[in-house]
Design a protein around this motif. Structure first.
Motif, PDB file in Angstrom:
ATOM      1  N   SER A   1       0.917  -1.219  -0.225  1.00 50.68           N
ATOM      2  CA  SER A   1      -0.151  -0.054   0.022  1.00 50.68           C
ATOM      3  C   SER A   1       0.891   1.078  -0.043  1.00 50.68           C
TER       4      SER A   1
ATOM      5  N   PRO B   1      -4.258   1.473  -2.285  1.00 48.29           N
ATOM      6  CA  PRO B   1      -3.689   0.355  -3.207  1.00 48.29           C
ATOM      7  C   PRO B   1      -3.414   1.368  -4.620  1.00 48.29           C
TER       8      PRO B   1
ATOM      9  N   HIS C   1      -0.220  -2.570  -6.735  1.00 50.03           N
ATOM     10  CA  HIS C   1      -1.208  -3.474  -6.446  1.00 50.03           C
ATOM     11  C   HIS C   1      -1.967  -3.883  -7.576  1.00 50.03           C
TER      12      HIS C   1
ATOM     13  N   PHE D   1      -4.154  -1.595   4.530  1.00 46.84           N
ATOM     14  CA  PHE D   1      -4.764  -0.390   3.871  1.00 46.84           C
ATOM     15  C   PHE D   1      -5.471   0.416   4.986  1.00 46.84           C
TER      16      PHE D   1
ATOM     17  N   VAL E   1     -10.508   4.818  -0.085  1.00 46.39           N
ATOM     18  CA  VAL E   1     -10.023   3.580  -0.692  1.00 46.39           C
ATOM     19  C   VAL E   1     -10.734   3.013  -1.889  1.00 46.39           C
TER      20      VAL E   1
END
Length: 224
Positions: A34, A39, A43, A76, A83
């Motif tokens: 992260s 992300p 990722h 995260f 997010v």
């Protein structure tokens, strides 16, 4: 020839109206990639590559569901809608490659790491961790409800981000397993004692996620 030797493994499957091209599932693990709790491109590329490899379903890196659940510095953001658009890029990429994508939701309870979470470790009965000398705080009714809400809110963010479902982590003596196991659940209220009471925590999580995320949302549970 592979499909002849393993006909079930390479045959399709339907779960909650979602088509899986085979029975191969890529399991969740913490990649710690992260960027400021979000992300990013690494990722996205990592999971797109796994979908390109042919797995039918990816279960991606666990999301802590509450401030007390944070375990690594690479976790995260656990309670932030920011997010959602970042995960949407990943779910779109995986879907483009023909795979389903779920996110694992976790909370380690008494085995938390306050040095990384900056929060007291919450657990059913206030026992210490296997891993260090840190103790934990035995949750009261309000804190149990707050933790259940954490699972549900995380699942709702997953749905908004385009995930096909979630996997609730109940393995390796995490908080769900801590409620299940009589050794670590020494409560004498409606959350402890007999099997029905010890499973109430996990049942409430599943029931409420189903209520808020709908019938087509996949809800899995990881048990060792």
């Amino acid at each position: 020839s592979k499909s002849k030797n393993f006909p079930k493994l390479f045959s399709p499957l339907t779960i909650r109206g979602h088509h899986l091209r085979n029975r191969i599932v890529f399991g969740a693990h913490t990649a710690n990639m992260s960027e400021n709790g979000l992300p990013g491109k690494r990722h996205l590329a990592y999971y797109r590559e796994r979908a390109m490899g042919g797995a039918a379903m990816l279960v991606i890196e666990p999301m802590p569901v509450h401030p007390a659940a944070v375990l690594t510095r690479g976790n995260f953001r656990n309670s932030d809608n920011e997010v959602i658009p970042h995960f949407r890029k990943i779910t779109n990429a995986v879907h483009e490659e023909g795979a389903l994508i779920l996110q694992q939701l976790y909370h380690v309870g008494q085995h938390g790491d306050a040095d990384n979470s900056f929060h007291a470790n919450w657990s059913p009965s206030g026992l210490p961790s296997y891993h260090d000398s840190d103790g934990s705080h035995a949750m009261n009714e309000i804190e149990i409800e707050e933790t259940i809400d954490g699972f549900v809110n995380a699942a709702r963010r997953c749905k908004k981000a385009g995930f096909d479902g979630v996997e609730i982590w109940a393995a390796y003596h995490c908080i769900v397993d801590q409620f299940w196991t009589p050794w670590s659940n020494r409560r004498d209220d409606r959350w402890g004692g007999n099997l029905e009471n010890r499973t109430r925590f996990s049942r409430e999580i599943i029931y409420r996620i189903r209520k808020f995320c709908g019938d087509e949302f996949i809800i899995g549970i990881s048990v060792n």
